[in-house]
Design an enzyme around this catalytic site. Structure first.
Site, short mmCIF file in Angstrom:
data_model
loop_
_atom_site.label_atom_id
_atom_site.label_comp_id
_atom_site.label_asym_id
_atom_site.label_seq_id
_atom_site.Cartn_x
_atom_site.Cartn_y
_atom_site.Cartn_z
N THR A 87 31.90 43.97 27.50
CA THR A 87 32.78 45.04 27.02
C THR A 87 33.90 45.28 28.05
O THR A 87 33.76 44.97 29.23
CB THR A 87 32.02 46.34 26.76
OG1 THR A 87 31.58 46.91 28.01
CG2 THR A 87 30.80 46.09 25.87
N ALA A 134 36.81 43.76 28.11
CA ALA A 134 37.00 42.38 28.56
C ALA A 134 38.44 41.90 28.55
O ALA A 134 38.69 40.73 28.82
CB ALA A 134 36.15 41.45 27.69
N SER A 184 40.94 42.98 30.53
CA SER A 184 41.63 43.07 31.81
C SER A 184 40.62 43.31 32.93
O SER A 184 39.44 43.57 32.68
CB SER A 184 42.66 44.20 31.80
OG SER A 184 42.02 45.47 31.65
N TYR A 209 33.36 61.81 36.30
CA TYR A 209 33.13 60.40 36.59
C TYR A 209 31.81 60.21 37.34
O TYR A 209 31.02 59.31 37.00
CB TYR A 209 34.30 59.83 37.41
CG TYR A 209 34.28 58.34 37.54
CD1 TYR A 209 34.58 57.53 36.45
CD2 TYR A 209 33.98 57.73 38.76
CE1 TYR A 209 34.58 56.13 36.57
CE2 TYR A 209 33.96 56.35 38.89
CZ TYR A 209 34.25 55.56 37.80
OH TYR A 209 34.25 54.19 37.91
#
Length: 286
Positions: free
Chosen positions: A9, A11, A13, A164
């Protein structure tokens, strides 16, 4: 990697693209999952051209929308009879609090619930294809994270780094709990920290911190270096049978003490199942 099928996933960059290319170079059939079709097609064409491996597929899904993740899993199961490696890499950092289409804080939805739903939906396929591997891209940001069960949407006090950190700790907790649940299946689950990679992940970081991040981008790791441990975990015979670990630069490392709390991990699994099944209203009512 010949005759093996791998799904990556995020995928199009960065480390995801490097991982997809390396697996294709090894002879695997690679399913690239991207959010943007144009960027995904360009990345796929480049990988096919450079590896001369035509067995590179593209599927589209926005991980901020759980219905798309569910549809992605259904499409994979309908098209592929086997799956030998699942690399959960798609991720985001959001400086300002946003909710996704399901009503969940977007960082948590993309970085954790997306991993969770796709993996759980594909578990039967992975088990039937064993030996198989699951690699979850986490981050050392998990070390400062905490799971706010009373406020997973971070309504009370939001910051991009807090969101995050929570999502990346959830990745580690999920990996450890998944490994425990997969004992005896010949399916392994590990997670890793790619290092601070010079990609566009933190483009939305604002203020002084954002200026510092962008100032030092040229000194950060290359995507190739960041992807090395992912590729190793997904394909190397060296880690055959190893499961429930956290790796940095191909070396196992200890993690946040909260990540080893099995009660927290089991609770996160239960809550995640509920969130993936219910809308926000039903989740709150429970």
């Amino acid at each position: 990697m010949n005759e093996r099928i791998c799904l990556v996933t995020g995928a199009n960059s960065g480390i995801g693209k490097v991982t997809a290319k390396a697996l294709a170079e090894g002879g695997a059939t690679v399913v690239m999952v991207c959010r943007n079709r144009d960027k995904g097609e360009a990345a796929r064409d480049e990988i096919v051209r450079e590896t001369r491996n035509e067995n590179v597929d593209l599927m589209i899904a926005d991980f901020s929308d759980l219905s798309q993740v569910r549809r992605l899993a259904a499409d994979v199961k309908a098209k592929y009879p086997r799956l030998h490696a699942l690399v959960n890499n798609a991720g985001t950092y959001i400086g300002e609090r946003k909710l996704n289409a399901d009503g969940y804080e977007t960082t948590f939805a993309v970085n954790h619930l997306g991993y969770f739903m796709l993996t759980v939906e594909l578990l039967s396929l992975l088990k039937s294809s064993a030996p198989a591997r699951i690699v979850n891209v986490a981050s050392d940001a998990h070390r400062g994270g905490h799971i706010y069960f009373d406020d997973l949407n971070l309504e009370k006090a939001y910051s991009g780094w807090k969101a995050y950190g929570q999502s990346k700790l959830a990745n580690v907790l999920f990996t450890y709990e998944l490994a425990r649940r997969l004992v005896g299946t010949d399916v392994t689950a590990n997670c890793m920290h790619p290092g601070v990679v010079g990609t566009n992940l933190f483009n939305s970081v604002g203020g002084l911190a954002g200026k510092v991040v962008r100032l030092f981008t040229s000194f950060m790791r290359t995507p190739e270096k960041g992807a090395d441990t992912i590729i190793w975990l997904a394909s190397s015979p060296e880690v055959e049978g190893i499961t429930g670990k956290y790796f940095v630069d191909r070396k196992e490392q200890a993690t946040n003490p909260e990540s080893y709390d099995t009660a927290i991990a089991a609770r996160l699994w239960e809550v995640s199942e509920r969130m993936c099944t219910d809308g926000l209203k039903q989740y709150r009512e429970r």
